[in-house]
Design a protein around this motif. Structure first.
Motif, PDB file in Angstrom:
ATOM      1  N   LEU A 151       2.765 -17.930  13.466  1.00  0.00           N
ATOM      2  CA  LEU A 151       4.181 -18.311  13.290  1.00  0.00           C
ATOM      3  C   LEU A 151       4.535 -18.600  11.830  1.00  0.00           C
ATOM      4  O   LEU A 151       5.429 -19.381  11.545  1.00  0.00           O
ATOM      5  N   ASP A 152       3.838 -17.963  10.895  1.00  0.00           N
ATOM      6  CA  ASP A 152       4.047 -18.246   9.473  1.00  0.00           C
ATOM      7  C   ASP A 152       4.706 -17.035   8.803  1.00  0.00           C
ATOM      8  O   ASP A 152       4.110 -15.965   8.711  1.00  0.00           O
ATOM      9  N   HIS A 153       5.943 -17.231   8.335  1.00  0.00           N
ATOM     10  CA  HIS A 153       6.726 -16.124   7.759  1.00  0.00           C
ATOM     11  C   HIS A 153       6.030 -15.495   6.559  1.00  0.00           C
ATOM     12  O   HIS A 153       6.039 -14.278   6.401  1.00  0.00           O
ATOM     13  N   ARG A 154       5.391 -16.308   5.709  1.00  0.00           N
ATOM     14  CA  ARG A 154       4.783 -15.732   4.496  1.00  0.00           C
ATOM     15  C   ARG A 154       3.516 -14.935   4.822  1.00  0.00           C
ATOM     16  O   ARG A 154       3.192 -13.970   4.141  1.00  0.00           O
ATOM     17  N   ILE A 155       2.807 -15.341   5.866  1.00  0.00           N
ATOM     18  CA  ILE A 155       1.629 -14.544   6.296  1.00  0.00           C
ATOM     19  C   ILE A 155       2.121 -13.188   6.816  1.00  0.00           C
ATOM     20  O   ILE A 155       1.558 -12.142   6.485  1.00  0.00           O
ATOM     21  N   ALA A 156       3.181 -13.205   7.623  1.00  0.00           N
ATOM     22  CA  ALA A 156       3.710 -11.952   8.194  1.00  0.00           C
ATOM     23  C   ALA A 156       4.132 -10.986   7.087  1.00  0.00           C
ATOM     24  O   ALA A 156       3.786  -9.795   7.115  1.00  0.00           O
ATOM     25  N   MET A 157       4.854 -11.492   6.082  1.00  0.00           N
ATOM     26  CA  MET A 157       5.319 -10.600   5.002  1.00  0.00           C
ATOM     27  C   MET A 157       4.166 -10.138   4.125  1.00  0.00           C
ATOM     28  O   MET A 157       4.129  -8.978   3.691  1.00  0.00           O
ATOM     29  N   SER A 158       3.196 -11.014   3.866  1.00  0.00           N
ATOM     30  CA  SER A 158       2.043 -10.632   3.050  1.00  0.00           C
ATOM     31  C   SER A 158       1.251  -9.512   3.713  1.00  0.00           C
ATOM     32  O   SER A 158       0.839  -8.542   3.061  1.00  0.00           O
ATOM     33  N   MET A 159       1.061  -9.629   5.017  1.00  0.00           N
ATOM     34  CA  MET A 159       0.278  -8.609   5.717  1.00  0.00           C
ATOM     35  C   MET A 159       1.072  -7.321   5.915  1.00  0.00           C
ATOM     36  O   MET A 159       0.488  -6.242   6.030  1.00  0.00           O
ATOM     37  N   ALA A 160       2.405  -7.423   5.897  1.00  0.00           N
ATOM     38  CA  ALA A 160       3.225  -6.200   5.877  1.00  0.00           C
ATOM     39  C   ALA A 160       2.968  -5.437   4.580  1.00  0.00           C
ATOM     40  O   ALA A 160       2.806  -4.206   4.573  1.00  0.00           O
ATOM     41  N   VAL A 161       2.887  -6.172   3.461  1.00  0.00           N
ATOM     42  CA  VAL A 161       2.578  -5.548   2.170  1.00  0.00           C
ATOM     43  C   VAL A 161       1.180  -4.929   2.209  1.00  0.00           C
ATOM     44  O   VAL A 161       0.969  -3.810   1.722  1.00  0.00           O
ATOM     45  N   ALA A 162       0.220  -5.615   2.824  1.00  0.00           N
ATOM     46  CA  ALA A 162      -1.136  -5.064   2.949  1.00  0.00           C
ATOM     47  C   ALA A 162      -1.106  -3.738   3.707  1.00  0.00           C
ATOM     48  O   ALA A 162      -1.864  -2.806   3.388  1.00  0.00           O
ATOM     49  N   GLY A 163      -0.220  -3.649   4.696  1.00  0.00           N
ATOM     50  CA  GLY A 163      -0.104  -2.415   5.468  1.00  0.00           C
ATOM     51  C   GLY A 163       0.286  -1.218   4.618  1.00  0.00           C
ATOM     52  O   GLY A 163      -0.165  -0.085   4.853  1.00  0.00           O
ATOM     53  N   LEU A 164       1.109  -1.440   3.577  1.00  0.00           N
ATOM     54  CA  LEU A 164       1.535  -0.351   2.692  1.00  0.00           C
ATOM     55  C   LEU A 164       0.364   0.198   1.882  1.00  0.00           C
ATOM     56  O   LEU A 164       0.436   1.313   1.354  1.00  0.00           O
ATOM     57  N   ALA A 165      -0.697  -0.620   1.740  1.00  0.00           N
ATOM     58  CA  ALA A 165      -1.861  -0.221   0.935  1.00  0.00           C
ATOM     59  C   ALA A 165      -3.095  -0.087   1.828  1.00  0.00           C
ATOM     60  O   ALA A 165      -4.192  -0.495   1.461  1.00  0.00           O
ATOM     61  N   SER A 166      -2.891   0.464   3.043  1.00  0.00           N
ATOM     62  CA  SER A 166      -4.013   0.590   3.994  1.00  0.00           C
ATOM     63  C   SER A 166      -4.079   2.013   4.556  1.00  0.00           C
ATOM     64  O   SER A 166      -3.087   2.753   4.515  1.00  0.00           O
ATOM     65  N   ARG A 167      -5.234   2.367   5.101  1.00  0.00           N
ATOM     66  CA  ARG A 167      -5.410   3.699   5.706  1.00  0.00           C
ATOM     67  C   ARG A 167      -4.791   3.781   7.093  1.00  0.00           C
ATOM     68  O   ARG A 167      -4.056   4.714   7.410  1.00  0.00           O
TER      69      ARG A 167
END
Length: 442
Positions: A399-415
């Motif tokens: 339930l943490d907004h900053r974790i959700a957005m950070s991992m969305a960014v990680a998705g852009l740099a993933s296979r």
């Protein structure tokens, strides 16, 4: 907040290009509503962040007598009740997910002759309130908290309250601001001593509204003295873009090859802009265009282009100036060359989630090499190679907004892309985050 989780998979896409504006600064938005509600006359705010956290503050100030109306997109008018003029609320003040709303409003109520009950969602109800209960109790306020000094709690304001001198035991702008807000309606001088400087939006804005406030450096510490019971003057406030929201796009544009993104009107207050310096030290290409001052706050447009990052050891003294940006910095570190070390981050364990444990687990889920310690993370970067991603697993955001957005960014740099278990909490601070991300990666 939505009760049913909304999961989404974020995948590698095209480079981030174009020009965007991020929502208004959350800290400044909260404070403009609160101080506008204490001024006599009409305060106008443009660029207000209309996320759930800030709207919780607006609703609470309305419940205590202020006339607050939205007149357009990000445009609000506030007719204040004057310092000392808050009314007894008819119902509990629901702070939702917002620790800022809870702690600042407790400070405000503490020196008024009213009683208020503070409630919040499941995440906020786990967060420690003892750090504000202690100084506000010294000023004379009475608290009946839930076990462990948590919410829901009842606060009985003291009128008149007693001015105190309080040295912050932990670097917290929220605690500092709570004591200063209580000091507004307290006769005499309320003093806060900061061994480590924290974001100074409260001091800047209090001065702008006409409060009697002095800030000095004494024996290497920051000393803030506020003389109580002034009449605050209404203001026209332009809220700069939130550097904590810009952070996600800064890191995304840095990581994704071919990116060239300009983020307009970002607040560059030195007590908040630590991430820009740390990313530059790692090799990021971030250019400040048209630096200017708006309403007492430094602002610039940031042009960010793709760059190769190298791991660094982050100076613990920088932590207060970028405390909310560490989750997305951890993502940058996971793709850098070499090892990054962060220390002095115990504060991250008592945010919307335990951000050290949550980010360590999330990054391991997507293939990063992370070691968790009590006060920070050590991250061994991929050297620019994409992260594996989470083909068969959802990343838990707690339930943490900053974790959700950070991992969305990680998705852009993933296979394989990264599936985030619940994106609904993002609305607390950045309601159009996903739409903006989709727009710049088309």
């Amino acid at each position: 907040m939505s009760t049913s989780p909304t999961s989404r998979r974020f995948r590698a896409s095209g480079p981030l290009r174009g020009t965007i504006a991020v929502p208004g600064d959350k800290s400044i938005s909260h404070r403009s509503l609160i101080l506008g509600a204490l001024a006599v006359g009409e305060t106008r705010v443009t660029g207000l962040l209309e996320g759930e956290d800030v709207l919780a503050t607006a609703a609470a100030m309305r419940a205590m007598g202020a006339d607050i109306e939205r007149t357009g997109d990000g445009e609000w008018r506030i007719h204040g009740v004057g310092v000392g003029g808050l009314l007894q609320p008819d119902a509990a003040l629901d702070c939702g997910n917002s620790g800022t709303s809870a702690r600042l409003l407790m400070g405000l109520v503490a020196s008024h002759g009213i009683t208020a009950t503070f409630t919040g969602d499941a995440s906020l109800s786990k967060r420690p309130m003892g750090r504000v209960i202690e100084p506000l109790s010294q000023m004379g306020a009475g608290f009946t908290p839930s076990p462990g000094g948590r919410m829901p709690l009842m606060l009985e304001g003291a009128h008149p309250a007693v001015p105190i001198t309080y040295r912050l035991p932990v670097a917290s702008a929220q605690v500092k601001s709570a004591v200063l807000l209580a000091g507004l309606n307290t006769p005499g001088v309320t003093t806060v001593i900061e061994p480590v400087p924290t974001r100074d939006h409260s001091e800047r804005m209090l001065r702008g509204f006409g409060a009697l406030i002095e800030v000095s450096e004494e024996d290497g510490e920051r000393v803030i003295r506020l003389t109580g019971q002034p009449e605050l003057q209404p203001q026209d406030i332009v809220v700069p873009g939130d550097p904590s929201s810009a952070a996600f796009f800064m890191v995304a544009a840095t990581l994704v090859e071919g990116s060239d993104l300009t983020i307009r009107n970002v607040g560059m207050n030195p007590t908040r802009a630590g991430l820009v310096g740390v990313l530059r030290a790692m090799g990021a290409n971030i250019e400040e265009l048209d630096p200017r001052e708006v309403g007492g706050e430094p602002v610039a447009d940031l042009r960010v282009r793709h760059a190769t990052l190298k791991g660094i050891e982050v100076d613990p003294a920088l932590a207060p100036s970028m405390i909310d940006e560490f989750p997305v910095l951890f993502v940058a570190a996971a793709l850098a060359q070499g090892t990054s070390v962060t220390r002095g981050l115990e504060e991250l364990r008592v945010k919307e989630s335990d951000r050290l444990a949550t980010m360590a687990a999330a990054l391991k889920t997507v293939g990063a090499q992370v070691e968790e310690r009590e006060d920070g993370l050590t991250i061994h970067g991929t050297g620019g190679e994409p992260l594996r991603g989470s083909a068969n697993a959802r990343v838990k955001t707690h339930l943490d907004h900053r974790i959700a957005m950070s991992m969305a960014v990680a998705g852009l740099a993933s296979r394989d892309g990264v599936e985030v278990d619940d994106t609904s909490p993002i609305a607390t601070s950045f309601p159009n985050f996903i739409a903006l991300l989709d727009e710049v990666t088309r």
